[in-house]
Design a protein around this motif. Structure first.
Motif, PDB file in Angstrom:
ATOM      1  N   TYR A  20       2.911   8.443  -7.136  1.00  0.00           N
ATOM      2  CA  TYR A  20       3.380   7.074  -7.018  1.00  0.00           C
ATOM      3  C   TYR A  20       2.260   6.196  -6.476  1.00  0.00           C
ATOM      4  CZ  TYR A  20       7.957   9.239  -7.524  1.00  0.00           C
ATOM      5  OH  TYR A  20       9.039   9.956  -7.991  1.00  0.00           O
ATOM      6  N   LEU A  21       2.304   4.925  -6.874  1.00  0.00           N
ATOM      7  CA  LEU A  21       1.321   3.937  -6.433  1.00  0.00           C
ATOM      8  C   LEU A  21       2.060   2.680  -5.969  1.00  0.00           C
ATOM      9  CD1 LEU A  21      -1.558   2.738  -6.200  1.00  0.00           C
ATOM     10  CD2 LEU A  21      -1.425   2.181  -8.635  1.00  0.00           C
ATOM     11  N   PRO A  22       2.249   2.503  -4.662  1.00  0.00           N
ATOM     12  CA  PRO A  22       2.862   1.261  -4.178  1.00  0.00           C
ATOM     13  C   PRO A  22       1.890   0.098  -4.300  1.00  0.00           C
ATOM     14  CG  PRO A  22       2.250   2.659  -2.335  1.00  0.00           C
ATOM     15  CD  PRO A  22       1.949   3.446  -3.575  1.00  0.00           C
ATOM     16  N   PHE A  23       2.435  -1.100  -4.407  1.00  0.00           N
ATOM     17  CA  PHE A  23       1.593  -2.276  -4.597  1.00  0.00           C
ATOM     18  C   PHE A  23       2.246  -3.507  -3.981  1.00  0.00           C
ATOM     19  CE2 PHE A  23       4.480  -2.297  -8.220  1.00  0.00           C
ATOM     20  CZ  PHE A  23       4.822  -3.629  -8.384  1.00  0.00           C
ATOM     21  N   MET A  24       1.445  -4.533  -3.799  1.00  0.00           N
ATOM     22  CA  MET A  24       1.903  -5.838  -3.360  1.00  0.00           C
ATOM     23  C   MET A  24       2.121  -6.704  -4.589  1.00  0.00           C
ATOM     24  SD  MET A  24      -0.257  -8.631  -1.175  1.00  0.00           S
ATOM     25  CE  MET A  24       0.379 -10.244  -0.759  1.00  0.00           C
ATOM     26  N   GLY A  25       3.322  -7.273  -4.716  1.00  0.00           N
ATOM     27  CA  GLY A  25       3.600  -8.237  -5.772  1.00  0.00           C
ATOM     28  C   GLY A  25       3.522  -9.650  -5.214  1.00  0.00           C
ATOM     29  N   TRP A  26       2.791 -10.520  -5.900  1.00  0.00           N
ATOM     30  CA  TRP A  26       2.551 -11.882  -5.429  1.00  0.00           C
ATOM     31  C   TRP A  26       3.516 -12.866  -6.103  1.00  0.00           C
ATOM     32  CZ3 TRP A  26      -1.762 -13.199  -2.257  1.00  0.00           C
ATOM     33  CH2 TRP A  26      -2.690 -12.166  -2.056  1.00  0.00           C
ATOM     34  N   ARG A  27       3.997 -13.826  -5.293  1.00  0.00           N
ATOM     35  CA  ARG A  27       4.720 -14.983  -5.831  1.00  0.00           C
ATOM     36  C   ARG A  27       4.093 -16.248  -5.257  1.00  0.00           C
ATOM     37  NH1 ARG A  27      11.132 -13.234  -5.700  1.00  0.00           N
ATOM     38  NH2 ARG A  27      10.540 -11.388  -4.524  1.00  0.00           N
ATOM     39  N   ASN A  28       3.874 -17.219  -6.118  1.00  0.00           N
ATOM     40  CA  ASN A  28       3.266 -18.483  -5.697  1.00  0.00           C
ATOM     41  C   ASN A  28       3.980 -19.643  -6.390  1.00  0.00           C
ATOM     42  OD1 ASN A  28       1.520 -20.269  -4.463  1.00  0.00           O
ATOM     43  ND2 ASN A  28      -0.155 -19.918  -5.909  1.00  0.00           N
TER      44      ASN A  28
END
Length: 302
Positions: free
Chosen positions: A98-106
């Protein structure tokens, strides 16, 4: 310093419309022998980040292959990764990776923020959302924004995650307070947030990101991370140590910018891994990954 720099491994080139620039947040995936597929975040013309890759032979530093299209792109406007994806590290649960990640919202007229998602990693780095929505999101503990997860199995069983959490966007000196926190899990899937883990101070070390953790030969654990003081300088890679993976002492940095060249203004986004008995670090240089990534080798604790 105990990190010996081995040089720049990859200078970004336009590979796709979604991968026009940058090679930030490098993540190593072992293919065979000395060859690694390094996943990274490239940017499009709107600065939205996707996931690309290059294959590199660590014995020769030779670029073996590059991708022709992203492994994963930002999502639709209503998704939690509508404006970008910033990857963490690969970890294993019962034979699956598994690869966790940060999802961006702008969103227009609002401040950007991040929440954590997770990919299942297939052969060659194929990425599939798992789950399809936010995996570890904002809460009463982390109400503002989250970033850059690093997950590690524990010697006694279970898993621990370190990640960034924003307390305020401006501490009065024009810099956010973004601290490192921990979360615990028995099964590697569901995590419960716990305490802050690295001491911070406004004007000294107040904006942290992308922790990376490894065990040293003497049994001590070391954490490396990007950090800014709030005094106006760019990211540096800071360090902390622990004997139990819970209580951390921030220590003097053990790697720094170079006198000139691709990593002379900034070093950031470390990723540590072991290969053939060596502890290695992939890291970014100037411009948040605009000059690509390089490699360093651990030669001994200070």
């Amino acid at each position: 310093m105990p990190w010996h720099k081995l040089g720049q491994l990859y200078a970004p080139r336009p590979l796709h419309d979604k991968l026009r620039s940058h090679a930030a947040n490098p993540v190593p995936l072992h293919l065979s022998g000395d060859v690694y597929r390094v996943l990274f975040n490239g940017r499009d013309e709107r600065n939205r980040s996707s996931v690309g890759w290059v294959d590199i032979d660590l014995s020769t530093h030779r670029l073996v292959a590059t991708c022709v299209a992203p492994l994963f792109e930002p999502g639709p406007p209503d998704s939690f990764f509508a404006d970008g994806i910033s990857i963490g590290n690969v970890y294993e649960v019962e034979g699956r990776h598994y690869l966790p990640f940060m999802g961006w919202r702008n969103p227009p007229g609002q401040h950007w923020w991040g929440e954590l998602g997770r990919f299942r990693v297939g052969t060659g780095g194929v990425l599939t959302l798992d789950p399809g929505t936010v995996w570890f999101g904002r809460s009463e503990v982390d109400p503002v924004s989250l970033s850059y997860p690093w997950v590690m199995p524990l010697p006694e069983g279970g898993y621990r995650m370190w990640y960034g959490s924003t307390s305020t966007w401006d501490a009065g000196n024009g810099e956010m307070v973004h601290v490192l926190r921990a979360a615990a899990s028995r099964d590697g899937h569901v995590f419960t947030p716990e305490e802050e883990v690295v001491p911070w101070a406004v004007g000294e070390a107040q904006a942290f990101s992308r922790p990376a953790v490894a065990a040293l030969e003497d049994g001590e654990y070391r954490m490396w991370f990007s950090v800014r003081s709030g005094a106006g300088e760019s990211y540096r890679i800071g360090a902390a140590r622990s004997n139990d993976l819970r209580h951390w002492e921030r220590i003097s940095k053990d790697i720094d910018v170079s006198p000139s060249g691709w990593d002379s203004e900034m070093i950031a986004y470390p990723s540590v891994f072991r290969h053939n008995g060596r502890l290695l670090m992939l890291y970014n240089g100037n411009g948040y990954g605009a000059t690509g990534f390089g490699l360093a080798e651990w030669t001994g604790a200070p």
